[in-house]
Design a protein around this motif. Structure first.
Motif, PDB file in Angstrom:
ATOM      1  N   GLY A   1       0.832  -1.384   0.024  1.00 36.26           N
ATOM      2  CA  GLY A   1       0.012   0.082   0.055  1.00 36.26           C
ATOM      3  C   GLY A   1       0.740   1.237   0.022  1.00 36.26           C
ATOM      4  N   PHE A   2       2.104   1.244  -0.324  1.00 38.71           N
ATOM      5  CA  PHE A   2       2.819   2.317  -0.085  1.00 38.71           C
ATOM      6  C   PHE A   2       2.747   3.211  -1.345  1.00 38.71           C
ATOM      7  CE2 PHE A   2       5.269  -0.030   2.737  1.00 38.71           C
ATOM      8  CZ  PHE A   2       5.754   1.068   3.446  1.00 38.71           C
ATOM      9  N   THR A   3       2.420   4.459  -1.413  1.00 38.58           N
ATOM     10  CA  THR A   3       2.213   5.232  -2.838  1.00 38.58           C
ATOM     11  C   THR A   3       2.952   6.558  -2.736  1.00 38.58           C
ATOM     12  OG1 THR A   3       0.602   6.585  -1.355  1.00 38.58           O
ATOM     13  CG2 THR A   3      -0.428   4.679  -2.473  1.00 38.58           C
ATOM     14  N   GLY A   4       2.956   7.216  -4.038  1.00 43.33           N
ATOM     15  CA  GLY A   4       3.917   8.294  -4.277  1.00 43.33           C
ATOM     16  C   GLY A   4       5.217   8.163  -3.895  1.00 43.33           C
ATOM     17  N   ASN A   5       5.828   9.246  -3.403  1.00 45.72           N
ATOM     18  CA  ASN A   5       7.348   9.175  -2.909  1.00 45.72           C
ATOM     19  C   ASN A   5       7.777   8.232  -1.907  1.00 45.72           C
ATOM     20  OD1 ASN A   5       8.022  11.217  -4.569  1.00 45.72           O
ATOM     21  ND2 ASN A   5       7.640  12.688  -3.305  1.00 45.72           N
TER      22      ASN A   5
ATOM     23  N   ILE B   1       6.960   4.934  -2.148  1.00 51.13           N
ATOM     24  CA  ILE B   1       7.225   3.688  -2.600  1.00 51.13           C
ATOM     25  C   ILE B   1       8.680   3.827  -2.767  1.00 51.13           C
ATOM     26  CG2 ILE B   1       7.218   2.580  -4.568  1.00 51.13           C
ATOM     27  CD1 ILE B   1       4.356   3.504  -5.068  1.00 51.13           C
ATOM     28  N   LEU B   2       9.170   4.937  -3.066  1.00 50.00           N
ATOM     29  CA  LEU B   2      10.691   4.908  -3.625  1.00 50.00           C
ATOM     30  C   LEU B   2      11.634   4.944  -2.015  1.00 50.00           C
ATOM     31  CD1 LEU B   2      13.022   5.315  -5.635  1.00 50.00           C
ATOM     32  CD2 LEU B   2      12.823   7.724  -5.371  1.00 50.00           C
ATOM     33  N   LYS B   3      11.154   5.648  -1.230  1.00 48.23           N
ATOM     34  CA  LYS B   3      11.816   5.769   0.225  1.00 48.23           C
ATOM     35  C   LYS B   3      11.917   4.393   0.535  1.00 48.23           C
ATOM     36  CE  LYS B   3      10.656  10.553   1.030  1.00 48.23           C
ATOM     37  NZ  LYS B   3       9.907  11.331   2.095  1.00 48.23           N
ATOM     38  N   GLU B   4      10.603   3.580   0.640  1.00 48.11           N
ATOM     39  CA  GLU B   4      10.500   2.302   1.084  1.00 48.11           C
ATOM     40  C   GLU B   4      11.384   1.064   0.560  1.00 48.11           C
ATOM     41  OE1 GLU B   4       9.553  -0.828   3.947  1.00 48.11           O
ATOM     42  OE2 GLU B   4       9.961   1.656   4.169  1.00 48.11           O
ATOM     43  N   PHE B   5      11.190   1.325  -1.007  1.00 43.17           N
ATOM     44  CA  PHE B   5      12.156   0.476  -1.885  1.00 43.17           C
ATOM     45  C   PHE B   5      13.580   0.702  -1.479  1.00 43.17           C
ATOM     46  CE2 PHE B   5      14.573   0.329  -5.743  1.00 43.17           C
ATOM     47  CZ  PHE B   5      14.421  -0.863  -6.006  1.00 43.17           C
TER      48      PHE B   5
END
Length: 112
Positions: free
Chosen positions: A66-70, A72-76
């Motif tokens: 459920g990560f969205t927007g920026n 997603i990149l930070k968690e990735f």
């Protein structure tokens, strides 16, 4: 962490060096290396033709969670940066424990 080893190596008139076989094998050099110059120190790393890149799996998990927007990149990036230390820890644990014998795994328990 691997033990430190030092070896003196000659430099040819064409600025060429030969990597000792022991070093070559220890870091898994195949056909290419990456050389980095960092504060006067040259680091040599093998170029891996087969990588343990879990990028697609990590990205799929991050999106599914459920990560969205920026975010997603930070968690990735956070998770991808955790791979190498996790693998190093697994290797450390595997090499520091006593091997389990077949008898220990499958031996008869006298509890019948």
């Amino acid at each position: 962490m691997l033990a430190t080893k030092t070896k003196k190596v000659a430099v040819s008139s064409k600025r060429q060096i030969a990597i000792p076989k022991e070093f070559f094998d220890a870091i898994g050099i195949e056909k290419e290396i990456i050389m980095e110059l960092n504060d006067g120190v040259i680091n040599i790393k093998p170029v891996r033709t087969h990588t343990d890149d879990f990028s697609e799996e990590i990205l799929a998990d991050v999106i599914q969670e459920g990560f969205t927007g920026n975010d997603i990149l930070k968690e990735f990036q956070r998770r991808k940066n955790m791979i190498r230390p996790a693998i190093s820890q697994m290797i450390k644990e595997a090499t520091s424990t006593k091997p389990t014998s077949i008898d220990d795994l499958f031996g008869d328990d006298d509890e019948d």
